[in-house]
Design a protein around this motif. Structure first.
Motif, short mmCIF file in Angstrom:
data_model
loop_
_atom_site.label_atom_id
_atom_site.label_comp_id
_atom_site.label_asym_id
_atom_site.label_seq_id
_atom_site.Cartn_x
_atom_site.Cartn_y
_atom_site.Cartn_z
N ALA A 178 0.90 -1.13 0.08
CA ALA A 178 0.17 -0.07 0.08
C ALA A 178 0.91 1.20 0.00
CB ALA A 178 -0.93 0.11 1.29
N VAL A 179 0.76 2.03 -1.21
CA VAL A 179 1.64 3.37 -1.13
C VAL A 179 0.70 4.48 -1.06
CG1 VAL A 179 3.41 4.36 -2.39
CG2 VAL A 179 3.32 2.02 -2.39
N PHE A 180 0.73 5.35 -0.24
CA PHE A 180 0.22 6.56 -0.12
C PHE A 180 0.60 7.52 -1.26
CE2 PHE A 180 -0.55 10.95 1.34
CZ PHE A 180 -1.81 11.02 1.35
N GLN A 181 -0.15 7.90 -2.17
CA GLN A 181 0.34 9.21 -3.36
C GLN A 181 -0.30 10.18 -3.58
OE1 GLN A 181 1.87 5.63 -6.53
NE2 GLN A 181 -0.47 6.59 -6.98
N GLY A 182 -0.69 10.73 -2.28
CA GLY A 182 -1.54 12.09 -2.18
C GLY A 182 -2.92 11.81 -2.47
N ALA A 183 -3.30 12.14 -3.90
CA ALA A 183 -4.86 11.96 -4.13
C ALA A 183 -5.15 10.67 -4.31
CB ALA A 183 -5.01 12.72 -5.24
N SER A 184 -4.47 9.65 -4.43
CA SER A 184 -4.45 8.26 -4.69
C SER A 184 -3.79 7.56 -3.77
CB SER A 184 -4.56 8.09 -6.08
OG SER A 184 -3.16 8.19 -6.32
N ILE A 185 -4.03 6.30 -3.61
CA ILE A 185 -3.36 5.05 -3.01
C ILE A 185 -3.26 3.95 -4.07
CG2 ILE A 185 -3.29 3.47 -1.06
CD1 ILE A 185 -5.61 5.33 0.08
N ARG A 186 -1.93 3.48 -4.04
CA ARG A 186 -1.44 2.35 -5.13
C ARG A 186 -1.37 1.18 -4.13
NH1 ARG A 186 1.22 2.83 -10.37
NH2 ARG A 186 0.98 1.10 -11.13
N TYR A 187 -2.02 0.25 -4.65
CA TYR A 187 -2.17 -1.20 -3.85
C TYR A 187 -1.78 -2.36 -4.87
CZ TYR A 187 -5.45 0.99 -0.47
OH TYR A 187 -6.11 1.64 0.50
#
Length: 371
Positions: free
Chosen positions: A307-316
């Motif tokens: 799980a990677v926090f990218q500001g406006a979105s999250i990448r899983y």
């Protein structure tokens, strides 16, 4: 000015780099050659510029034939009236910004006063008018690249060619200059040929994109067409579709089975080619905490592994039960960032699944563009 390339061929030591490539660039059109290293995109541009001698075919700029293998015509590069902007800035550090810009004009015997006026006008166009008398070595990287662009534009080329001119710049500056380049190209009506391996650059700068693979044009279309309907799974993967799974047909025309996993997907389009893959963009996948729902198509259980926090979105990255690891980009919602190890449900709309041949079935030759 229109550029017409017909059956272009180029080989290095007998190894084909360009194979029977045909392409017409309309007057004032921006064509981007997009592809991985070694696909032939830079070689194609160099042939048009006269920096490489093709082994076959013909090239016409406007009404003038600049290369024809049959007729034994090969106009030298400096007589083709083409402007080149390279990856390296290629500025003379001992000259001022204005002296760099007017150099090609002076080589063409343009009078000093006229060359200065034309140079200053072009520098204003690219936002460097206030730096005309500054030493070129004192410019930032982005300013140097603007200067290189101004130098090519000042000579009023029949076609402007750009070979990955933004690749040496930082990400924010690349984004800004993409917008500026597109603005200038549209406002000035420049016929341009742009080479890059960056899909975002291609989408931002092109009227049409020509995706090259192994010396041919594998797909040609507008940025919207290329993005929405890639011609193959290989092209989709190159364009950033990270979920590509080889599939085979089932008893139902609207379902496919993953070859490497015991998992079925409901799709809107049946398989048309024997070797196909299901291609799913990460932002077309929904990831939520585990719920109990019955009968919903393409709803799978899984566990978050990344799980990677990218500001406006999250990448899983989610490992599906009895299935593959799937990549998803989700907007922030009330669930926040789902922790690694969370049990989740993954949902995929059948309409967002592209079932594509693994490779382009046949060479797609460009359509002619009316002048």
């Amino acid at each position: 000015m229109e550029v017409h390339i017909e059956d272009l061929r180029l080989a290095y030591n007998g190894v084909p780099a360009i194979r029977d490539l045909s392409l017409t660039i309309g007057d004032g059109e921006s064509i981007v050659l997009l592809g991985q290293s070694g696909c032939g995109k830079t070689s194609t541009m160099r042939c048009v510029a006269g920096l490489e001698e093709p082994t076959g075919g013909s090239i016409r700029i406007g009404e003038r034939t600049v290369f024809d293998a049959v007729a034994n015509v090969n106009v030298p590069s400096h007589k083709r009236n083409v402007g080149m902007v390279f990856q390296s800035y290629a500025v003379w550090p001992h000259k001022t910004v204005l002296e760099n810009v007017i150099f090609p004009l002076r080589m063409k015997k343009v009078g000093r006063r006229q060359a200065r006026a034309d140079g200053l006008k072009t520098l204003e166009l690219v936002g460097l008018g206030h730096l005309a008398d500054r030493g070129a070595s004192l410019l930032s990287g982005g300013q140097m690249q603007r200067g290189a662009l101004a130098r090519s534009m000042a000579m009023k080329p029949s076609v402007l060619m750009l070979d990955e001119p933004l690749s040496n710049l930082d990400a924010r500056l690349r984004d800004d200059l993409r917008v500026e380049l597109r603005r200038i190209q549209v406002e000035q009506g420049l016929t341009s040929l742009y080479v890059t391996h960056d899909q975002q650059e291609a989408l931002a700068l092109a009227d049409r994109i020509a995706i090259m693979r192994d010396g041919i044009i594998a797909q040609l279309g507008t940025p919207q067409q290329i993005y929405s309907t890639p011609a193959s799974a290989a092209i989709a993967s190159f364009l950033g579709v990270t979920n590509v799974f080889p599939v085979t047909s089932t008893h139902s025309a609207n379902r496919v089975t993953l070859i490497e996993h015991p998992l079925e997907l409901a799709v809107d389009e049946p398989i048309e080619y024997p070797e196909s893959s299901a291609c799913i963009r990460p932002d077309d996948i929904d990831v939520r905490p585990r719920e109990t729902r019955i009968g919903e198509r393409n709803r799978f259980a899984g566990e978050v592994t990344v799980a990677v926090f990218q500001g406006a979105s999250i990448r899983y990255q989610v490992k599906l039960t009895n299935g593959p690891v799937i990549d998803a980009i989700c907007p922030q919602n009330a669930h926040g960032v789902l922790a690694v190890g969370s049990s989740v449900d993954v949902s995929i709309d059948p309409s967002s699944i592209m079932v594509l041949p693994n490779e382009v079935p046949e060479v797609r030759v460009s359509e002619r563009v009316a002048a």
